[in-house]
Design a protein around this motif. Structure first.
Motif, short mmCIF file in Angstrom:
data_model
loop_
_atom_site.label_atom_id
_atom_site.label_comp_id
_atom_site.label_asym_id
_atom_site.label_seq_id
_atom_site.Cartn_x
_atom_site.Cartn_y
_atom_site.Cartn_z
N PHE A 148 -6.48 -7.65 -15.96
CA PHE A 148 -7.43 -7.89 -14.86
C PHE A 148 -8.01 -6.55 -14.44
CE2 PHE A 148 -4.04 -11.08 -14.49
CZ PHE A 148 -4.78 -12.24 -14.61
N GLY A 149 -9.30 -6.38 -14.60
CA GLY A 149 -9.92 -5.09 -14.31
C GLY A 149 -10.42 -4.94 -12.89
N HIS A 150 -9.86 -5.68 -11.97
CA HIS A 150 -10.35 -5.67 -10.59
C HIS A 150 -9.85 -4.45 -9.81
CE1 HIS A 150 -11.61 -9.75 -11.30
NE2 HIS A 150 -10.39 -10.08 -11.64
N LYS A 151 -10.64 -4.06 -8.85
CA LYS A 151 -10.25 -3.02 -7.90
C LYS A 151 -9.96 -3.72 -6.58
CE LYS A 151 -11.59 0.77 -10.24
NZ LYS A 151 -10.89 1.95 -10.50
N GLN A 210 -1.10 -1.68 -10.51
CA GLN A 210 -2.24 -1.17 -11.28
C GLN A 210 -1.86 -0.94 -12.74
OE1 GLN A 210 -3.07 2.16 -8.72
NE2 GLN A 210 -4.53 1.00 -7.48
N GLU A 211 -0.66 -0.47 -12.99
CA GLU A 211 -0.21 -0.25 -14.36
C GLU A 211 -0.02 -1.58 -15.09
OE1 GLU A 211 0.80 1.45 -17.87
OE2 GLU A 211 -0.01 2.48 -16.12
N ARG A 212 0.60 -2.53 -14.46
CA ARG A 212 0.91 -3.80 -15.12
C ARG A 212 -0.32 -4.66 -15.37
NH1 ARG A 212 5.50 -7.99 -13.46
NH2 ARG A 212 5.10 -9.56 -15.03
N TYR A 213 -1.27 -4.63 -14.46
CA TYR A 213 -2.42 -5.53 -14.55
C TYR A 213 -3.71 -4.85 -14.97
CZ TYR A 213 0.27 -9.39 -12.76
OH TYR A 213 1.21 -10.40 -12.64
N HIS A 228 4.65 -2.14 -5.79
CA HIS A 228 3.98 -1.01 -5.16
C HIS A 228 2.62 -0.95 -5.84
CE1 HIS A 228 8.21 0.03 -4.44
NE2 HIS A 228 7.75 0.58 -3.33
N LYS A 229 1.63 -0.33 -5.22
CA LYS A 229 0.28 -0.36 -5.79
C LYS A 229 0.21 0.29 -7.17
CE LYS A 229 -1.39 3.55 -3.06
NZ LYS A 229 -2.33 3.97 -2.02
N ASP A 230 0.95 1.37 -7.41
CA ASP A 230 0.91 1.99 -8.74
C ASP A 230 1.53 1.10 -9.81
OD1 ASP A 230 3.41 2.57 -7.42
OD2 ASP A 230 3.81 4.15 -8.90
N ASN A 241 0.85 -1.19 0.00
CA ASN A 241 0.00 0.00 0.00
C ASN A 241 0.89 1.25 0.00
OD1 ASN A 241 -2.27 1.58 0.06
ND2 ASN A 241 -2.44 1.55 2.29
N ALA A 242 1.66 1.36 -1.07
CA ALA A 242 2.60 2.48 -1.23
C ALA A 242 2.88 2.65 -2.71
CB ALA A 242 3.89 2.20 -0.48
N ASN A 243 3.25 3.85 -3.10
CA ASN A 243 3.59 4.12 -4.49
C ASN A 243 5.10 4.05 -4.68
OD1 ASN A 243 1.00 4.49 -5.72
ND2 ASN A 243 0.85 6.42 -4.61
N SER A 244 5.53 3.90 -5.92
CA SER A 244 6.93 3.64 -6.22
C SER A 244 7.77 4.88 -6.50
CB SER A 244 7.02 2.70 -7.42
OG SER A 244 6.47 3.32 -8.58
N ASP A 245 7.16 6.04 -6.62
CA ASP A 245 7.96 7.23 -6.94
C ASP A 245 8.86 7.60 -5.76
OD1 ASP A 245 6.50 9.78 -5.48
OD2 ASP A 245 5.08 8.20 -6.03
N THR A 246 9.92 8.31 -6.06
CA THR A 246 10.93 8.65 -5.06
C THR A 246 10.36 9.43 -3.88
OG1 THR A 246 12.61 8.68 -6.78
CG2 THR A 246 13.18 9.76 -4.72
N GLY A 247 9.51 10.39 -4.14
CA GLY A 247 8.91 11.17 -3.06
C GLY A 247 8.10 10.30 -2.11
N SER A 248 7.31 9.40 -2.67
CA SER A 248 6.51 8.49 -1.83
C SER A 248 7.41 7.58 -1.01
CB SER A 248 5.58 7.64 -2.70
OG SER A 248 4.61 8.44 -3.32
N LYS A 249 8.46 7.07 -1.62
CA LYS A 249 9.38 6.20 -0.89
C LYS A 249 10.03 6.92 0.28
CE LYS A 249 10.60 3.08 -4.67
NZ LYS A 249 11.68 2.63 -5.55
#
Length: 123
Positions: free
Chosen positions: A80-83, A73-76, A68-70, A10-18
């Protein structure tokens, strides 16, 4: 059962988020929003017990993917259209993704042993 397990933080992969996540884990670890990360990692490194378990799964032929969640979401998104609510652990089959450990269950866990027991139930 599939041999591919997806772990989505439950985290994003961008540098700021990390950087913010790292600081949050140090300053206020009890309010950090990704219990999957808290269960598998200490402040600076992967927990030894989790690392040993993860390596055992690889030896047993499981394919493990960590996102990471982003990234997930991008890869799948097209396949797979699930939320989902994050963090979550999924098993990929030929036709879909199945929940192995839900966000609700992950967020209720207090120890890495509980996580290992839940993931180990796939066998």
């Amino acid at each position: 059962m599939s041999k591919k397990i997806l772990f989505i933080y439950n985290a994003n992969s961008d540098t700021g988020s990390k950087m913010l996540d790292f600081a949050h884990k140090i300053v206020s670890p009890t309010t950090y929003s990704c219990n999957l990360c808290s269960l598998t990692h200490g402040k600076f490194t992967e927990k030894k017990q989790w690392k040993t378990f993860r390596k055992r799964l690889l030896v047993e032929g499981y394919e493990l993917e960590f996102f990471h969640k982003d990234e997930f979401q991008e890869r799948y998104k097209s396949k797979f259209g699930h939320k989902y609510t994050y963090p979550i652990i999924l098993v990929e089959t030929d036709h879909e993704l199945e929940v192995l450990v839900s966000a609700k269950k992950l967020n209720a866990m207090e120890t890495v042993e509980e996580l290992i027991s839940s993931v180990g139930s796939i066998q």
